[in-house]
Design a protein around this motif. Structure first.
Motif, PDB file in Angstrom:
ATOM      1  N   ILE A  12      37.155   2.421  15.114  1.00 50.07           N
ATOM      2  CA  ILE A  12      37.238   3.812  15.568  1.00 50.07           C
ATOM      3  C   ILE A  12      35.821   4.340  15.763  1.00 50.07           C
ATOM      4  O   ILE A  12      34.997   4.251  14.870  1.00 50.07           O
ATOM      5  N   TYR A  13      35.567   4.861  16.928  1.00 49.25           N
ATOM      6  CA  TYR A  13      34.220   5.324  17.219  1.00 49.25           C
ATOM      7  C   TYR A  13      34.112   6.828  17.084  1.00 49.25           C
ATOM      8  O   TYR A  13      35.095   7.523  16.892  1.00 49.25           O
ATOM      9  N   SER A  14      32.908   7.278  17.217  1.00 52.70           N
ATOM     10  CA  SER A  14      32.587   8.656  16.841  1.00 52.70           C
ATOM     11  C   SER A  14      33.537   9.703  17.413  1.00 52.70           C
ATOM     12  O   SER A  14      34.047  10.560  16.693  1.00 52.70           O
ATOM     13  N   ASP A  15      33.784   9.660  18.730  1.00 53.52           N
ATOM     14  CA  ASP A  15      34.604  10.710  19.345  1.00 53.52           C
ATOM     15  C   ASP A  15      35.981  10.804  18.713  1.00 53.52           C
ATOM     16  O   ASP A  15      36.504  11.895  18.480  1.00 53.52           O
TER      17      ASP A  15
ATOM     18  N   LEU B  38      36.904   9.639  15.728  1.00 52.64           N
ATOM     19  CA  LEU B  38      36.790  10.037  14.321  1.00 52.64           C
ATOM     20  C   LEU B  38      36.739  11.554  14.237  1.00 52.64           C
ATOM     21  O   LEU B  38      37.396  12.187  13.420  1.00 52.64           O
ATOM     22  N   VAL B  39      35.935  12.106  15.123  1.00 54.98           N
ATOM     23  CA  VAL B  39      35.716  13.544  15.118  1.00 54.98           C
ATOM     24  C   VAL B  39      37.007  14.297  15.449  1.00 54.98           C
ATOM     25  O   VAL B  39      37.344  15.296  14.820  1.00 54.98           O
ATOM     26  N   LYS B  40      37.748  13.749  16.414  1.00 58.57           N
ATOM     27  CA  LYS B  40      39.026  14.389  16.781  1.00 58.57           C
ATOM     28  C   LYS B  40      39.940  14.476  15.579  1.00 58.57           C
ATOM     29  O   LYS B  40      40.606  15.485  15.353  1.00 58.57           O
ATOM     30  N   LEU B  41      39.973  13.423  14.802  1.00 58.97           N
ATOM     31  CA  LEU B  41      40.826  13.388  13.619  1.00 58.97           C
ATOM     32  C   LEU B  41      40.321  14.377  12.575  1.00 58.97           C
ATOM     33  O   LEU B  41      41.083  15.173  12.025  1.00 58.97           O
ATOM     34  N   ILE B  42      39.018  14.333  12.335  1.00 59.48           N
ATOM     35  CA  ILE B  42      38.447  15.162  11.275  1.00 59.48           C
ATOM     36  C   ILE B  42      38.570  16.644  11.568  1.00 59.48           C
ATOM     37  O   ILE B  42      38.707  17.460  10.656  1.00 59.48           O
TER      38      ILE B  42
ATOM     39  N   LEU C  59      32.308   5.326   8.112  1.00 65.20           N
ATOM     40  CA  LEU C  59      31.243   4.407   8.506  1.00 65.20           C
ATOM     41  C   LEU C  59      30.194   5.179   9.298  1.00 65.20           C
ATOM     42  O   LEU C  59      30.472   6.260   9.822  1.00 65.20           O
ATOM     43  N   ASP C  60      29.014   4.588   9.434  1.00 65.68           N
ATOM     44  CA  ASP C  60      27.957   5.316  10.140  1.00 65.68           C
ATOM     45  C   ASP C  60      28.202   5.404  11.648  1.00 65.68           C
ATOM     46  O   ASP C  60      27.439   6.039  12.371  1.00 65.68           O
ATOM     47  N   THR C  61      29.303   4.796  12.108  1.00 62.31           N
ATOM     48  CA  THR C  61      29.677   4.959  13.511  1.00 62.31           C
ATOM     49  C   THR C  61      30.000   6.421  13.820  1.00 62.31           C
ATOM     50  O   THR C  61      30.082   6.803  14.983  1.00 62.31           O
ATOM     51  N   ILE C  62      30.163   7.225  12.788  1.00 62.59           N
ATOM     52  CA  ILE C  62      30.454   8.635  13.016  1.00 62.59           C
ATOM     53  C   ILE C  62      29.273   9.335  13.680  1.00 62.59           C
ATOM     54  O   ILE C  62      29.435  10.311  14.404  1.00 62.59           O
ATOM     55  N   GLY C  63      28.063   8.838  13.404  1.00 63.97           N
ATOM     56  CA  GLY C  63      26.879   9.398  14.039  1.00 63.97           C
ATOM     57  C   GLY C  63      26.475  10.765  13.507  1.00 63.97           C
ATOM     58  O   GLY C  63      27.252  11.441  12.842  1.00 63.97           O
ATOM     59  N   ASP C  64      25.254  11.153  13.827  1.00 66.73           N
ATOM     60  CA  ASP C  64      24.756  12.462  13.385  1.00 66.73           C
ATOM     61  C   ASP C  64      25.610  13.582  13.973  1.00 66.73           C
ATOM     62  O   ASP C  64      25.919  14.573  13.298  1.00 66.73           O
ATOM     63  N   LYS C  65      25.998  13.401  15.239  1.00 59.24           N
ATOM     64  CA  LYS C  65      26.793  14.455  15.880  1.00 59.24           C
ATOM     65  C   LYS C  65      28.117  14.618  15.147  1.00 59.24           C
ATOM     66  O   LYS C  65      28.591  15.731  14.917  1.00 59.24           O
TER      67      LYS C  65
ATOM     68  N   ASP D 293      38.847   4.204  25.388  1.00 53.49           N
ATOM     69  CA  ASP D 293      38.709   5.221  24.341  1.00 53.49           C
ATOM     70  C   ASP D 293      37.300   5.740  24.258  1.00 53.49           C
ATOM     71  O   ASP D 293      37.065   6.920  24.034  1.00 53.49           O
ATOM     72  N   MET D 294      36.359   4.816  24.388  1.00 52.99           N
ATOM     73  CA  MET D 294      34.963   5.189  24.193  1.00 52.99           C
ATOM     74  C   MET D 294      34.452   6.084  25.299  1.00 52.99           C
ATOM     75  O   MET D 294      33.712   7.019  25.068  1.00 52.99           O
ATOM     76  N   PHE D 295      34.809   5.715  26.505  1.00 51.95           N
ATOM     77  CA  PHE D 295      34.379   6.531  27.642  1.00 51.95           C
ATOM     78  C   PHE D 295      35.618   7.256  28.116  1.00 51.95           C
ATOM     79  O   PHE D 295      36.308   6.813  29.026  1.00 51.95           O
ATOM     80  N   THR D 296      35.900   8.349  27.455  1.00 56.53           N
ATOM     81  CA  THR D 296      37.245   8.921  27.531  1.00 56.53           C
ATOM     82  C   THR D 296      37.632   9.433  28.907  1.00 56.53           C
ATOM     83  O   THR D 296      38.779   9.745  29.153  1.00 56.53           O
ATOM     84  N   CYS D 297      36.688   9.466  29.808  1.00 62.68           N
ATOM     85  CA  CYS D 297      37.069   9.890  31.156  1.00 62.68           C
ATOM     86  C   CYS D 297      37.689   8.758  31.944  1.00 62.68           C
ATOM     87  O   CYS D 297      38.225   8.951  33.023  1.00 62.68           O
TER      88      CYS D 297
END
Lengths: 579, 193
Positions: free
Chosen positions: A305-308, A310-314, A326-332, B112-116
């Protein structure tokens, strides 16, 4: 007028006992037992829960003789650095002698909690067969047993309430251990087998869940697919804590929709973990129905699961108090956590890539969290880089840290902006966080930091040091300054004999000291062992680096010393020398 | 520790060293050698380089660092991260190829990564489409030999092993790209759309 003390002496024991019942912390009970002989006596007969932080500090016989009514025992074995492969597997920490003694001594054991201990199938069988009221087994980072041992527990513990296995490699014997719970077993409250690698009988699991109406916590392993999970949830809408297992699936399937429906029934779930084999985030929306109630969320095994996402869930989880990612969450992503999770108390950010190539969190994420989450008191943060300015800001924003652990992926990296050591940053943390009990430092650090720690970290109980400091003074500042220090573990730092021997009495006030790849010599260790008979000073010579010759000048690669009332242990393997 | 004690310690340092200080010098040697030698990270790295040499792609690793529990480390062992670039997007992402077991999984992840982008399977060609501007992207990769190939022609495991990085190339630019046809993986063979 009679003194208060003599008035208390007139209290019948039952009254004292009743008062002591309200004391749950073992520290309080320890303090109470020191007041006078009669209090010591009343306390020892009424103590039911015993905590032993180092299984070699005392013997099982002495435990039973002092606390004959013990019902719950917590034991810790190997030193902490064993978690990172610095201690050989067979170093020690066997639970067998404890179980044998308690069986012989007629102890009515109900609960056993072990950390970093060696547990054999034989031990588990003994446990299952000799303690008819046994209710609760919690094993963390233990090893040495197979699913056969689990089968013994399942078959024989008639009143089992809790079976909790955390981060354990269990040898799978394909014996269907889960099916060994008899039909009469309905008492389970907590079952956690998330770390098991082997298969489980799904039908048995579903039947077990259906008949254990008091089940509150269930964490399944990767072998439980989504459709089984969905059926289980339909049977157990009362769950409070759920570990989802693999959660890998085809998101377009019918199971996914059914799961979402099942989740909607589970209005009590406040703790969620698992996601062991998620490869696409498209299945995550199935858990959205429970997010707003969650206080604890562990996504730290979800590599896919990548940052975007993860963020949607959180964003749905605004009541979170505990988050592991995991650090894949990123600073953002951490920025989003900061603005969403205002109740956050504990955060752990783990590395997704051992080599650090993928590291996506820096000091920015940490600062964002500290600014947005005023209740933060515990952090474990693996990061690519750090700065003093950031740490100073964090110290200002969050003065309530109890645990602060920072691990830079390069252990001697300086301040990323100024290239200075990180002394001032960590110094600010210890100065500001007056309640700090546990600290792990990393990055380029000099003796100056240890001076700060010695001066300011008054409540510090555990300190982890790696690749830090310039001279013996650093270690001296810590030992001299931190009055409440219990555990000190040091690796790859230039501390040697002078610091080790400066205040030998200090070690009797501590649980243990670990030093590896430092500058300590065999001669100094021998001196310490000779002068302090109530310490066990052990040298671990696992790579045959040291010769048994009497060359006292040779450097000791690994030394572990701890206070003990029972002298050198008798179960030390060949490569462990007790001086 | 009070500041006064610190001062005391520092003063005794200047007046000739702590009484208990061990030295490596011969008796009568007035030079006091510092017993502490800073064990730098780089020193330890050199020791480990010899071991690391046999593993061409690994960076030198120190035992037990970063301090991650064995259980978690074992889960992380399977990590082959490659960069993913999308033509026209100003940022790179990284993806761990080892967690996927098929091209479909990988494409889903990229979607998923490039959601567009959404996957469109047109005539069995695996492509991704940006619904905003109607652009089609073809997944391509750079292999061990430095050649740019179309994703999807070799068995999955072989692809994971040889892929160095990924690029979602605009369809229009992908003409003339090599595909792993059995005879010669050469540039110049055309793609049928």
């Amino acid at each position: 007028m009679r003194s208060f003390q003599s008035m208390l002496n007139y209290f019948p024991e039952e009254v004292l006992e009743h008062v002591f019942d309200f004391l749950t912390s073992h520290r309080d009970r320890n303090a109470v037992s020191l007041v006078c002989k009669s209090w010591y006596t009343v306390e020892r007969f009424s103590r039911e829960k015993v905590f032993i932080g180092n299984c070699y500090a005392i013997s099982p016989e002495r435990l039973i003789s002092r606390f004959p009514r013990v019902r719950s025992l917590t034991l810790k074995g190997k030193p902490h650095f064993a978690d990172f492969n610095l201690v050989p597997h067979d170093w020690g920490g066997y639970v067998q002698p404890w179980i044998e003694s308690m069986a012989k001594g007629g102890v009515n054991l109900e609960e056993l909690r072990l950390k970093r201990m060696l547990v054999s199938d034989e031990s588990l069988e003994l446990l299952a067969n000799f303690f008819p009221n046994f209710k609760s087994l919690v094993l963390v980072s233990c090893e040495g047993f197979t699913t056969d041992g689990l089968a013994a527990i399942a078959s024989n513990c008639r009143f089992l309430r809790e079976l909790d296995l955390q981060e354990i490699e269990v040898e799978d014997r394909r014996g269907q251990w889960l099916s060994c719970f008899p039909d009469s077993c309905t008492s389970l409250v907590s079952l956690n087998f998330a770390c098991l690698k082997g298969e489980v009988n799904l039908a048995s699991l579903e039947r077990l869940v259906a008949r254990c109406r008091n089940l509150r916590s269930l964490r399944v392993n990767h072998a439980v697919p989504i459709d089984a999970l969905q059926r289980i949830l339909m049977q157990a809408p009362q769950l409070v804590d759920l570990g989802t297992g693999s959660f890998g699936q085809d998101p377009d399937s019918d199971s996914y929709n059914k799961l979402e429906t099942a989740m909607q029934q589970c209005t009590s779930i406040t703790s969620l973990s698992g996601f062991l084999e998620v490869v696409t985030a498209r299945c995550l929306p199935a858990v959205y129905p429970i997010c707003r109630h969650l206080t604890s969320l562990n996504l730290s095994y979800a590599a896919g699961i990548y940052s975007d996402e993860l963020v949607k869930l959180i964003r749905h989880c605004n009541k979170l108090e505990r988050l592991l990612v995991l650090d894949t969450i990123g600073d953002k992503g951490l920025g989003v956590v900061a603005s969403t999770c205002k109740e956050l108390q504990e955060l752990r950010v783990f590395p997704s890539d051992i080599h650090g190539g993928n590291a996506a969190v820096t000091e920015e994420g940490l600062v964002a969290i500290s600014a947005g989450c005023p209740k933060l008191n515990s952090i474990l943060y693996f990061c690519q880089q750090m700065t003093n300015a950031a740490l100073i800001m964090v110290a200002k924003n969050c003065p309530n840290f109890i645990r602060f652990r920072l691990a830079t992926l390069n252990p001697t990296i300086p301040d990323a902006v100024t290239m200075q050591p990180l002394d001032e940053g960590f110094g600010a943390i210890v100065k500001s966080c007056k309640g700090l009990k546990r600290l792990s430092v990393s990055g380029l650090l000099t003796d100056q930091l240890f001076l700060y720690i010695g001066i300011y970290a008054e409540q510090l109980e555990m300190l982890s040091i790696a690749f830090a400091g310039d001279s013996d003074k650093g270690m001296f500042y810590v030992l001299n300054g931190c009055k409440k220090l219990k555990k000190l573990e040091i690796r790859d730092s230039p501390f040697g004999d002078v610091a080790l021997l400066e205040d030998m009495g200090k070690y009797e006030t501590m649980r243990s000291l670990w030093m590896s790849s430092c500058e300590v010599t065999l001669g100094a260790c021998k001196t310490l062992a000779q002068k302090m008979p109530r310490l066990n000073v052990e040298i671990i010579n696992d790579s045959d680096q040291m010769e048994a010759s009497d060359d006292d000048k040779q450097r000791v690669e690994k030394m572990y010393l701890y206070r003990t009332l029972v002298g050198p242990r008798k179960d030390a393997p060949d490569f462990v020398w007790t001086l | 520790m009070s500041p006064e004690n610190t001062k005391e310690l520092l003063e005794s340092e200047t007046s000739g060293g702590l009484k208990t200080e061990l030295t490596l010098g011969l008796p009568g040697d007035s030079q006091v050698q510092k017993s502490g030698i800073k064990r730098g990270f780089t020193d330890v790295v050199h020791l480990n380089d010899a071991i690391a040499e046999s593993q061409p792609h690994s960076k030198a690793q120190v035992v037990g660092w970063p301090p991650v529990r064995t259980y978690r480390k074992n889960l992380m062992k399977n990590g082959k991260y490659v960069k993913v670039a999308v033509d026209g997007a100003p940022y790179l992402r990284k993806v761990n190829l080892e967690i996927y077991s098929s091209y479909q999984d990988l494409l889903t992840a990229m979607g998923d990564m490039f959601t567009c982008l959404t996957i469109c399977n047109v005539l069995n060609e695996r492509k991704l489409m940006d619904s905003a501007n109607g652009e089609e992207y073809v997944p391509t990769y750079e292999d061990k030999d430095g050649d740019w190939m179309l994703v999807g022609d070799v068995p999955w495991k072989m692809f994971v092993e040889s892929c160095k990085r990924l690029r979602l190339m605009k369809s229009s630019e992908a003409i003339g790209l090599g595909s792993a046809a059995p005879s010669t993986p050469s540039k110049g063979s055309s793609i049928s759309c």
